[in-house]
Design a protein around this motif. Structure first.
Motif, PDB file in Angstrom:
ATOM      1  N   THR A  34       0.805  -1.224   0.000  1.00 13.69           N
ATOM      2  CA  THR A  34       0.000   0.000   0.000  1.00 13.69           C
ATOM      3  C   THR A  34       0.837   1.273   0.000  1.00 13.69           C
ATOM      4  OG1 THR A  34      -0.130  -0.083   2.425  1.00 13.69           O
ATOM      5  CG2 THR A  34      -1.943  -1.079   1.176  1.00 13.69           C
ATOM      6  N   LEU A  35       2.112   1.188   0.427  1.00  9.36           N
ATOM      7  CA  LEU A  35       2.904   2.408   0.591  1.00  9.36           C
ATOM      8  C   LEU A  35       4.312   2.190   0.065  1.00  9.36           C
ATOM      9  CD1 LEU A  35       2.997   5.294   1.746  1.00  9.36           C
ATOM     10  CD2 LEU A  35       3.671   4.304   3.941  1.00  9.36           C
ATOM     11  N   HIS A  36       4.728   3.073  -0.845  1.00  2.42           N
ATOM     12  CA  HIS A  36       6.051   2.950  -1.462  1.00  2.42           C
ATOM     13  C   HIS A  36       6.635   4.336  -1.670  1.00  2.42           C
ATOM     14  CE1 HIS A  36       8.792   2.530  -5.030  1.00  2.42           C
ATOM     15  NE2 HIS A  36       9.233   1.542  -4.285  1.00  2.42           N
ATOM     16  N   VAL A  37       7.934   4.477  -1.403  1.00  2.00           N
ATOM     17  CA  VAL A  37       8.647   5.731  -1.619  1.00  2.00           C
ATOM     18  C   VAL A  37       9.696   5.495  -2.697  1.00  2.00           C
ATOM     19  CG1 VAL A  37      10.009   7.587  -0.582  1.00  2.00           C
ATOM     20  CG2 VAL A  37       8.313   6.356   0.801  1.00  2.00           C
ATOM     21  N   SER A  38       9.743   6.402  -3.677  1.00  2.00           N
ATOM     22  CA  SER A  38      10.670   6.229  -4.799  1.00  2.00           C
ATOM     23  C   SER A  38      11.414   7.515  -5.096  1.00  2.00           C
ATOM     24  CB  SER A  38       9.899   5.777  -6.051  1.00  2.00           C
ATOM     25  OG  SER A  38       8.982   6.786  -6.469  1.00  2.00           O
ATOM     26  N   ASN A  69       2.250   5.909  -4.053  1.00  2.00           N
ATOM     27  CA  ASN A  69       3.670   6.068  -4.374  1.00  2.00           C
ATOM     28  C   ASN A  69       4.092   7.492  -4.032  1.00  2.00           C
ATOM     29  OD1 ASN A  69       6.060   4.718  -6.105  1.00  2.00           O
ATOM     30  ND2 ASN A  69       5.995   6.910  -6.521  1.00  2.00           N
ATOM     31  N   ILE A  70       4.959   7.621  -3.046  1.00  2.00           N
ATOM     32  CA  ILE A  70       5.481   8.926  -2.638  1.00  2.00           C
ATOM     33  C   ILE A  70       6.743   9.192  -3.447  1.00  2.00           C
ATOM     34  CG2 ILE A  70       6.192  10.366  -0.709  1.00  2.00           C
ATOM     35  CD1 ILE A  70       3.334   9.146  -0.531  1.00  2.00           C
ATOM     36  N   GLN A  71       6.656  10.130  -4.370  1.00  2.00           N
ATOM     37  CA  GLN A  71       7.795  10.467  -5.226  1.00  2.00           C
ATOM     38  C   GLN A  71       8.638  11.520  -4.506  1.00  2.00           C
ATOM     39  OE1 GLN A  71       8.085   8.833  -8.293  1.00  2.00           O
ATOM     40  NE2 GLN A  71      10.157   9.657  -8.304  1.00  2.00           N
ATOM     41  N   ALA A  72       9.782  11.097  -3.982  1.00  2.00           N
ATOM     42  CA  ALA A  72      10.620  12.007  -3.205  1.00  2.00           C
ATOM     43  C   ALA A  72      11.558  12.774  -4.131  1.00  2.00           C
ATOM     44  CB  ALA A  72      11.420  11.232  -2.168  1.00  2.00           C
ATOM     45  N   PRO A  73      11.733  14.074  -3.884  1.00  2.00           N
ATOM     46  CA  PRO A  73      12.618  14.882  -4.724  1.00  2.00           C
ATOM     47  C   PRO A  73      14.088  14.609  -4.425  1.00  2.00           C
ATOM     48  CG  PRO A  73      11.683  16.233  -2.990  1.00  2.00           C
ATOM     49  CD  PRO A  73      11.047  14.887  -2.862  1.00  2.00           C
ATOM     50  N   SER A  74      14.947  15.232  -5.208  1.00  2.00           N
ATOM     51  CA  SER A  74      16.396  15.042  -5.083  1.00  2.00           C
ATOM     52  C   SER A  74      17.034  16.258  -4.434  1.00  2.00           C
ATOM     53  CB  SER A  74      17.010  14.813  -6.466  1.00  2.00           C
ATOM     54  OG  SER A  74      18.423  14.913  -6.420  1.00  2.00           O
ATOM     55  N   LYS A 124      11.799  13.736   2.060  1.00  3.92           N
ATOM     56  CA  LYS A 124      10.517  13.348   2.643  1.00  3.92           C
ATOM     57  C   LYS A 124      10.705  12.755   4.035  1.00  3.92           C
ATOM     58  CE  LYS A 124       7.692  14.020  -0.963  1.00  3.92           C
ATOM     59  NZ  LYS A 124       6.522  14.901  -0.952  1.00  3.92           N
ATOM     60  N   VAL A 125       9.722  12.986   4.873  1.00  7.97           N
ATOM     61  CA  VAL A 125       9.673  12.354   6.192  1.00  7.97           C
ATOM     62  C   VAL A 125       8.314  11.679   6.344  1.00  7.97           C
ATOM     63  CG1 VAL A 125       9.723  12.683   8.681  1.00  7.97           C
ATOM     64  CG2 VAL A 125      11.247  14.021   7.228  1.00  7.97           C
ATOM     65  N   LEU A 126       8.318  10.402   6.658  1.00 11.75           N
ATOM     66  CA  LEU A 126       7.094   9.655   6.924  1.00 11.75           C
ATOM     67  C   LEU A 126       6.996   9.405   8.427  1.00 11.75           C
ATOM     68  CD1 LEU A 126       7.233   9.295   3.858  1.00 11.75           C
ATOM     69  CD2 LEU A 126       6.441   6.938   4.176  1.00 11.75           C
ATOM     70  N   THR A 127       5.909   9.845   9.025  1.00 10.82           N
ATOM     71  CA  THR A 127       5.633   9.608  10.439  1.00 10.82           C
ATOM     72  C   THR A 127       4.541   8.551  10.536  1.00 10.82           C
ATOM     73  OG1 THR A 127       6.203  11.906  10.976  1.00 10.82           O
ATOM     74  CG2 THR A 127       4.952  10.663  12.615  1.00 10.82           C
ATOM     75  N   LEU A 128       4.858   7.424  11.148  1.00 13.45           N
ATOM     76  CA  LEU A 128       3.942   6.289  11.208  1.00 13.45           C
ATOM     77  C   LEU A 128       3.104   6.390  12.481  1.00 13.45           C
ATOM     78  CD1 LEU A 128       6.499   3.559  10.091  1.00 13.45           C
ATOM     79  CD2 LEU A 128       5.086   5.071   8.682  1.00 13.45           C
ATOM     80  N   LEU A 129       1.815   6.587  12.292  1.00 17.18           N
ATOM     81  CA  LEU A 129       0.897   6.845  13.393  1.00 17.18           C
ATOM     82  C   LEU A 129       0.034   5.626  13.690  1.00 17.18           C
ATOM     83  CD1 LEU A 129      -0.185  10.390  12.167  1.00 17.18           C
ATOM     84  CD2 LEU A 129       1.533   9.868  13.902  1.00 17.18           C
ATOM     85  N   ALA A 130      -0.777   5.748  14.715  1.00 13.14           N
ATOM     86  CA  ALA A 130      -1.690   4.661  15.070  1.00 13.14           C
ATOM     87  C   ALA A 130      -2.770   4.497  14.004  1.00 13.14           C
ATOM     88  CB  ALA A 130      -2.326   4.949  16.434  1.00 13.14           C
TER      89      ALA A 130
END
Length: 657
Positions: free
Chosen positions: A382-386, A407-412, A421-427
Motif C-alpha cells: 500500500t505504501l512505497h517511496v521512490s 507512491n510517494i515520489q521524493a525529490p532530489s 521526505k519524512v514519513l511519520t507512522l501513526l496509530a
C-alpha cells in the motif's frame, strides 16, 4: 558538523543504549526520512597520486576535484553543490531527532569508488555521532552495469578554467595514450564504475547486509522466518553469491552458456520493534548475448524500472506479497522503498504530453504501465517511496479489485526542488507525509570562484559555449537550483523536447501576447502573406484585439518564463507554488481558461484558417498540462489512511500570534 573520537566507555554505553532502545517500541511515533538521488560526488577527492593536483580553494586550502558548471547546466542533476546539500539535509534530520534515513537509489554518481568511499565515511560519522541508521537500495547510477566497467568523465574543471578528462585506466582513451598524463587527460583507477559487489561493499553499513542489532533481516533468497531468526542465519544468507537470479536468452534459454547470473540486493529489515523497511532492488539490466559475457554487454536500467521487474524479476512480486502478508499477521508497520516509481508520476498528464510532444518525450519510457501498477497493487503493498525522477509528487493507483497503492515520489537534493521526505507512522495505520525543503545550505558558494574562472575562460576562448552568469548570483541553495533549472530548460529541455513551433511561440511572445492570441477569432480574415505569429502581430486585427485587454491584465513576462514555471510545477508540485508569484499563477489560470474557450470556438468553425487556430491549439495544449501539474494530488504535507485508502491534505501550521 562535529568531529572527534568517542572513547571506549562512551562507545560501550552508546551501544548498550541503542540496543535497549531498539528492543522496545518507542512511545513517540516512528519517523523515517527518505533522501533519494543524492548523486554524491566528493568535491575534495584526492587524485594527486594519479597526476591531478586539483584546484586550490582559498577558504581552507583543500584542492577541489569538480565538474564544470557547463556540465551541470546540461544535466538534470548537480554534480558539485549537492555535496554540501547532503550535509545540510543530514544536519537538519538529526536536529529534528530523526534516526532512520533511507537512501532510495542513486546515492552515488556512477558508483565511482573514490566518491563511494567518501560517502561511506560521512554516513558512518552520522551513525557514530548521532545514532543514525541508514538504509540504502541501489539505483541505476549506483552500479551503472552489474559488474565493474571502465568509466570517467571528460568535463572536470582545471584551475585555469579549462576542462580536463579524468578516466579509469581501462578506458579506450587511456589504453591508447602514450603512457604519461597530460594537460587534457588523467587516468585514475578511483574513477572507474563499480558493479554490484564493489558498491555493496562500500555501502555495507546501510542495510544491504545484516547487522547484529537488527531485530530481523531477510532477502528474497533466505529461507528462515521471524520465528526462527538469528543473526548467524542472516549473516550466512547475506553474501551476494547467494542473492542472485538468472537472466537467459529468451530464444535459446535451454542452451548452455546463454544465461547470466546477476545479483539482487533487495532486503527486509526491522531496525526497531514494529517497523519493517522493505528495500527493493528494482534495477534490471538486460544482457546482450550477442556480445558474449563482457561486463559492458548490458543495457542500463534507467528506463526499465518496474515494467521490467514485473517481467524479468517476477520472484520479487511473490516476495513482496509474502512480506505484506507477514507484516499484516505480525502487526508490523511496513514501508517499502526503491529507486523506481510504481505508479504514474505525471499527474495523469502523460497522454497529453505524448500527444503534444511525442511518445518518447519527457522520459515517457520511465512511466510505469497501468498493468505494472496493477500487478504491484495485487501484492497488497500500500505504501512505497521512490526517487529516480528528481520530482516531488504523490501518485495513487486504485485497482478494479479494491487495492490502493500510494507512491510517494521524493525529490532530489541535487536538483530543483531540493528537499527530502519524512514519513511519520501513526496509530490506526495512518501515515503523515511531510516534505522538508533545503533552502539554506552552508558553504554552497564555496566553489563559485572556480566557476568564475571557467566563465572567464569561455568568454575569451569559446563565447559560443557561455552560460548565464546569473547563476553565480544565487541567494540560497533553493534559488541556486531554480537558476540551474532555468538554464537547463534553455540549454537542454527546449532544444531536445519541444517542437520548433512551440519553441517559437513561447520564446518570442509575452503573456500579454499570448492573451491577445487567445482573443482572436479562428476564422478572422488574414492577408495572404501572413504566415507567422510575428507577421500576425503587425496586422490591424492584432492591434484591435490587444487594445481590448485592460492595461493591468497580463504582464510582459516572457513566454520562456512560463515554460520555466512549467518545469518547476512538473518537478516541484506544491513546493513550486512557493517559488512562483501568486499573480503569475492567476494569469496562467486565466490564460488556460481563455485558450480552452478559443479552442472550443475554433472547433465550431469548419473553415477556420490554420494559422490562428493551430497556434491556439498548441498553446492550449501546454496550458492544459500546466494546469494538470498545478492541480495535482497533495504532495507537500498530507495524511494517508492506509486502511481506507484515502489521502487528505494537511494545511500549513499557522504562525503563533
Amino acid at each position: 558538523m562535529r568531529h572527534g573520537l568517542i572513547n571506549s566507555t562512551t562507545l560501550l554505553l552508546f551501544i548498550l543504549f541503542s540496543a535497549t532502545s531498539q528492543a522496545k517500541p518507542s512511545d513517540s511515533p516512528l519517523r523515517v526520512a527518505f533522501m533519494p538521488d543524492i548523486h554524491f560526488h566528493d568535491v575534495y577527492a584526492d587524485l594527486s597520486a594519479d597526476g591531478f593536483t586539483g584546484i586550490p580553494t582559498d577558504s581552507h586550502g583543500k584542492k577541489a576535484t569538480i565538474r564544470t558548471m557547463a556540465a551541470q547546466l546540461h544535466s538534470t542533476r548537480l554534480f558539485n553543490e549537492n555535496y554540501f546539500a547532503l550535509l545540510a539535509a543530514l544536519d537538519d534530520a538529526v536536529k529534528s531527532g530523526i534516526t532512520y534515513i533511507a537512501l532510495p537509489g542513486d546515492f552515488s554518481d556512477d558508483g565511482q569508488p573514490i566518491h563511494l568511499e567518501a560517502l561511506a565515511k560521512i554516513l558512518d560519522h552520522y551513525s557514530r555521532e548521532y545514532g543514525v541508521q541508514f538504509f540504502a537500495t541501489p539505483g541505476n547510477h549506483d552500479p551503472v552495469r552489474p559488474f565493474d566497467t571502465p568509466g570517467g568523465k571528460s568535463d572536470f574543471l582545471q584551475a585555469d578554467g579549462r576542462e580536463i578528462s579524468i578516466q579509469s585506466p581501462e578506458t579506450d582513451v587511456c589504453q591508447n595514450k602514450t603512457g604519461r598524463q597530460s594537460d587534457t587527460l588523467i587516468c585514475a583507477p578511483g574513477i572507474r564504475h563499480l558493479g554490484y559487489h564493489g558498491v555493496a561493499q562500500a555501502m555495507k553499513n546501510t542495510g544491504l547486509f545484516p547487522q547484529s542489532h537488527y531485530l530481523y533481516w531477510e532477502t528474497p533468497f533466505s529461507d528462515y522466518t521471524p520465528d526462527n531468526y538469528d543473526y548467524g542465519k542472516a549473516h550466512s544468507a547475506s553474501p551476494l553469491t547467494g542473492r542472485h537470479y538468472n537472466v537467459c536468452d529468451k530464444n535459446t534459454a535451454s542452451q548452455q552458456g546463454r544465461c547470466v547470473t546477476l545479483p539482487d540486493t533487495s532486503y527486509l529489515v526491522e531496525p526497531v520493534a514494529g517497523l519493517w523497511l522493505l528495500a527493493i532492488d528494482a534495477n534490471v539490466y538486460q544482457p546482450d548475448f550477442n556480445k558474449g559475457h563482457e561486463p559492458t554487454a548490458f543495457s542500463g536500467s534507467g528506463n526499465a524500472g518496474y515494467n521490467a521487474v514485473s517481467h524479468d524479476k517476477k520472484y520479487l512480486l511473490d516476495w513482496i506479497a509474502k512480506v505484506v502478508q507477514q507484516a499484516n499477521l505480525r502487526g508490523k508497520k511496513l514501508v517499502s522503498f526503491s529507486h523506481f516509481p510504481m505508479v504514474d508520476f505525471y499527474d495523469q498528464q502523460a497522454p497529453k504530453l505524448a500527444a503534444l510532444f511525442g511518445k518518447k518525450a519527457f522520459q515517457a519510457q520511465r512511466l510505469p504501465r497501468i498493468t505494472t501498477s496493477d500487478r504491484l497493487a495485487q501484492t497488497g503493498l500500500t505504501l512505497h517511496v521512490s526517487g529516480h525522477m528528481h520530482m516531488n509528487d504523490t501518485g495513487i493507483y486504485r485497482s478494479a479489485t479494491g487495492q490502493t497503492l500510494f507512491n510517494i515520489q521524493a525529490p532530489s537534493l541535487a536538483a530543483y526542488p531540493p528537499a527530502y521526505k519524512v514519513l511519520t507512522l501513526l496509530a490506526d495505520n495512518k501515515v503523515e507525509v511531510s516534505t522538508v525543503r533545503i533552502d539554506q545550505v552552508p558553504r554552497f558558494k564555496e566553489l563559485f570562484p572556480h566557476y568564475q574562472r571557467e566563465y572567464d575562460y569561455l568568454r575569451q576562448h569559446h563565447p559560443d559555449k557561455i552560460w548565464n552568469h546569473d547563476i553565480l548570483e544565487a541567494n540560497n541553495y533553493n534559488d541556486y537550483t531554480q537558476r540551474h533549472l532555468r538554464e537547463l530548460v534553455r540549454l537542454r529541455f527546449l532544444p531536445q523536447e519541444w517542437p520548433v513551433d512551440l519553441r517559437r511561440i513561447f520564446n518570442h511572445n509575452s503573456l500579454r501576447d499570448l492573451a491577445t492570441l487567445a482573443t482572436l477569432p479562428a476564422d478572422a480574415p488574414l492577408p495572404p502573406d501572413v504566415a507567422t505569429i510575428a507577421e500576425l502581430k503587425n496586422t490591424t486585427l492584432w492591434h484591435l484585439a490587444e487594445q481590448k485587454l485592460q492595461p493591468e491584465e497580463f504582464s510582459e513576462l516572457s513566454g520562456f518564463d512560463l515554460l520555466v514555471d512549467f518545469y518547476k510545477l512538473r518537478n516541484g508540485g506544491y513546493l513550486a507554488r512557493q517559488d512562483i508569484n501568486a499573480k503569475r499563477l492567476t494569469e496562467y489560470r486565466t490564460l488556460a481558461s481563455m485558450y480552452q474557450q478559443a479552442v472550443l470556438q475554433a472547433q465550431k468553425t469548419a473553415d477556420a484558417p490554420p494559422l490562428i487556430a493551430r497556434h491556439q491549439q498548441l498553446v492550449a495544449g501546454v496550458l492544459d498540462i500546466l494546469m494538470g501539474f498545478l492541480d495535482s494530488e497533495p504532495d507537500n504535507h498530507f495524511m494517508i489512511d492506509l486502511n481506507k485508502g484515502q489521502l487528505t491534505r494537511v494545511a500549513p501550521a499557522k504562525p503563533a500570534p
